[in-house]
Design an enzyme around this catalytic site. Structure first.
Site, PDB file in Angstrom:
ATOM      1  N   ASP A  94       0.811  -1.228   0.000  1.00  0.00           N
ATOM      2  CA  ASP A  94       0.000   0.000   0.000  1.00  0.00           C
ATOM      3  C   ASP A  94       0.831   1.259   0.000  1.00  0.00           C
ATOM      4  OD1 ASP A  94      -1.683  -2.182   1.621  1.00  0.00           O
ATOM      5  OD2 ASP A  94      -2.964  -0.810   0.476  1.00  0.00           O
ATOM      6  N   HIS A 137       3.793   4.490   9.317  1.00  0.00           N
ATOM      7  CA  HIS A 137       3.842   3.073   8.950  1.00  0.00           C
ATOM      8  C   HIS A 137       5.221   2.640   8.462  1.00  0.00           C
ATOM      9  CE1 HIS A 137      -0.422   2.760   9.435  1.00  0.00           C
ATOM     10  NE2 HIS A 137      -0.665   3.669   8.523  1.00  0.00           N
TER      11      HIS A 137
HETATM   12  C1  Q6M Z   1      -1.059   7.615   7.296  1.00  0.00           C
HETATM   13  C2  Q6M Z   1      -2.164   6.585   7.265  1.00  0.00           C
HETATM   14  O1  Q6M Z   1      -2.157   5.832   8.464  1.00  0.00           O
HETATM   15  O2  Q6M Z   1      -3.417   7.228   7.234  1.00  0.00           O
HETATM   16  C3  Q6M Z   1      -1.971   5.685   6.025  1.00  0.00           C
HETATM   17  C4  Q6M Z   1      -3.029   4.645   5.933  1.00  0.00           C
HETATM   18  C5  Q6M Z   1      -2.722   3.638   4.823  1.00  0.00           C
HETATM   19  C6  Q6M Z   1      -3.951   2.795   4.599  1.00  0.00           C
HETATM   20  C7  Q6M Z   1      -3.730   1.775   3.550  1.00  0.00           C
HETATM   21  N1  Q6M Z   1      -5.046   1.245   3.183  1.00  0.00           N
HETATM   22  C8  Q6M Z   1      -5.041  -0.131   2.862  1.00  0.00           C
HETATM   23  C9  Q6M Z   1      -6.366  -0.518   2.260  1.00  0.00           C
HETATM   24  C10 Q6M Z   1      -6.340  -1.945   1.852  1.00  0.00           C
HETATM   25  N2  Q6M Z   1      -7.229  -2.152   0.767  1.00  0.00           N
HETATM   26 ZN    ZN Z   2      -4.288   6.607   9.024  1.00  0.00          ZN
END
Ligand code: Q6M
Ligand code: ZN
Length: 548
Positions: A94, A137
């Site tokens: 991601d 992350h």
């Molecule tokens: C900075 C943050 O924590 O907001 C980044 C969030 C990443 C989310 C990834 N989504 C994954 C969806 C799977 N289909």
């Molecule tokens: Zn987030």
């Protein structure tokens, strides 16, 4: 026209293949920063701030957290072919690489470091860095979840290295678990990492077992990693405030940090497609206010997530307005934490009670019927099998309610605009006995603000303070939602000055900051009193006091 026509015609196939090669991220978009910045300008908040120039993080800065091989690999991305770039991206989860993201990621990390410099050198009291890409992350040798460099983790290591900071508190109110931060500091007792996050019993991204409440840190770092899993969506203001009052604040006061860093993700606000929570943007005013009383007010907030282009700017403005010292608005509809939040809260407290004295003494019952108060009734903590059984129950109930949930979320979420927060030019009145010299910088005026609340006696040490103020007075005050607060102090109250100072700071989050302090003061050689001056100083200087 001719030119554009040709250019477009020629570029169309390239654009198409770009899209083919590069799925464009639909939610982590440039507009997140532009709408937030525009809102700060429109509300006049930007004019009340100083803007700090950004800089690129250096290799040395980045190597405080990341490995050489990872940094060297990311350095190559600006020169990669489309195929290589796609290949590089696929090894991570991601995350989206673009030829320019290395530069942007260095600016995001550098911005966080500039903010740390400004706060640690006293140039500003606190501040917020609005950055993209986010950071919490990303791990030592891997990008993840839109994140390339771990901005806040680098900021924490930088503060320790450059300013000799001994203890850093990182509060991650983003709706995703910042596993990158957890991994970085899990054996490090000098950094306390607190994160709440949508978890749904490991069903929600990043679906890690180590995001659960029983990941408390390792070796010397045991107890310094606090995970609060939200096993349901729809968490509200009461759920957030309960966790602050009954877990984060007591532990934070016991930890006594020299600096507070916030992974300020606003995808935990209502309307966000990722979080699907129901907390209103003004809750971030209260969360920020409650943290500002720690570390002498040294607080650096760094943007992480937040993908609803309406609630994001509202939440950013609520946070910045509180950092500027404006009183928080009356919290909207506090009706007590939900059952699932209570369950998580109890699990976290039982996992951490062996590490923190403030959690040792306070034991709570998990009430069968849903608790309708921010207060928690004391009794035995649920044992793990009780918790497991309850989780089973919760899951069955959840599956039943899932359809209802989806129907509800299908409709567009709507919420009221956050209330206007007007702070009078002169903020504080000081009633002094006639023969006490009026501190310089004050002025005699006739207007007045008066307030009402009875003060508890005898919470002079941290655990007493934690129990009496954080676990009882604060949640009670939020729930009671008075329009007036009166703090009374007599010389025999047994309250030491620092506890008294914290108390007056914290309680300003209630009643929109309308607070009156009645102090029977001890005399100082030159008249006046040490407590009065202390209070004056703490409450942001003498210039905003009215003297009667
Ligand atoms: C900075 C943050 O924590 O907001 C980044 C969030 C990443 C989310 C990834 N989504 C994954 C969806 C799977 N289909
Ligand atoms: Zn987030």
């Amino acid at each position: 026209n001719n030119f554009y026509h040709n250019v477009f015609a020629f570029s169309a196939p390239i654009l198409l293949c770009l899209y083919y090669f590069f799925p464009v991220c639909k939610i982590e978009v440039p507009e997140r920063l532009t709408v937030s910045h525009e809102a700060l300008i429109k509300t006049g908040l930007a004019d009340r701030c100083i803007s700090v120039p950004v800089r690129e993080a250096t290799d040395a800065d980045i190597l405080l957290v990341h490995s050489e091989e990872y940094l060297e690999a990311v350095k190559k991305t600006p020169y990669m072919t489309l195929e290589d770039l796609q290949e590089f991206t696929l090894q991570y989860g991601d995350v989206y690489f673009h030829p320019n993201i290395y530069h942007c990621a260095k600016l995001a990390a550098g911005a966080a470091l500039q903010l740390v410099d400004s706060v640690m050198t006293g140039k500003v009291r606190n501040g917020m860095a609005l950055v993209r890409p986010p950071g919490h992350h990303s791990m030592r040798s891997a990008a993840s979840g839109f994140c390339v460099f771990n901005n806040v983790a680098i900021a924490a290591q930088y503060a320790k290295q450059q300013y000799g900071v001994k203890r850093v508190l990182i509060v991650d109110w983003d709706v995703h678990h910042g596993q990158g931060v957890q991994y970085c500091f899990e054996d490090d007792p000098s950094v306390l990492y607190f994160s709440w996050h949508r978890y749904e019993h490991q069903k929600f991204w990043p679906q890690l077992k180590e995001s659960d409440y029983n990941s408390v840190g390792k070796e010397k770092g045991a107890g310094f990693n606090i995970n609060v899993p939200w096993n349901k969506v729809g968490m509200k203001n009461s759920d957030y405030l309960s966790v602050f009052c009954h877990i984060l604040l007591p532990v934070a006061y016991e930890f006594s940090p020299d600096l507070v860093l916030v992974c300020a993700g606003f995808d935990s606000a209502i309307g966000d497609p990722e979080g699907e929570m129901c907390a209103s943007p003004d809750i971030f005013a209260h969360l920020t206010h409650l943290l500002m009383n720690l570390a002498g007010g040294k607080l650096c907030a760094v943007l992480e997530g937040g993908y609803n282009l309406t609630s994001l700017p509202q939440s950013v403005c609520q946070t910045v307005q509180t950092l500027l010292g404006d009183p928080a608005p009356r919290p909207a509809n506090l009706d007590g934490p939900c059952e699932s939040a209570l369950e998580s809260l109890h699990c976290v407290r039982s996992a951490h009670r062996q590490y923190w004295s403030c959690l040792k003494h306070m034991t709570f019952i998990f009430t069968a019927s849903s608790n309708n108060s921010l207060l928690l009734s004391p009794a035995e903590l649920p044992t793990s099998d009780v918790t497991t059984k309850r989780i089973k129950l919760a899951e069955e109930e959840e599956d039943k309610l899932k359809k209802v949930e989806e129907e509800k979320n299908a409709e567009e979420e709507v919420w009221p605009e956050p209330p206007k927060r007007v702070a009078p030019a002169v903020r504080t009145a000081l009633v002094l006995p006639n023969d006490v010299a009026c501190p310089d910088g004050c002025k005699h005026v006739n207007t007045s603000q008066v307030c009402l609340l009875v003060l508890l006696q005898g919470c002079s040490d941290v655990s007493g303070f934690a129990q009496a103020v954080l676990g009882l007075l604060l949640p009670l005050g939020y729930e009671y939602d008075p329009s007036l607060v009166l703090l009374a102090r007599t010389p025999d109250s047994g309250l030491c000055d620092s506890v008294w100072q914290q108390l007056t700071g914290l309680l300003q989050g209630i009643a929109q900051g309308h607070t009156l302090v009645l102090m029977q003061v001890r005399r100082r050689r030159r008249g006046g009193s040490i407590s009065v001056y202390l209070l004056l100083h703490f409450w942001g200087g003498l210039d905003r006091w009215q003297v009667f």
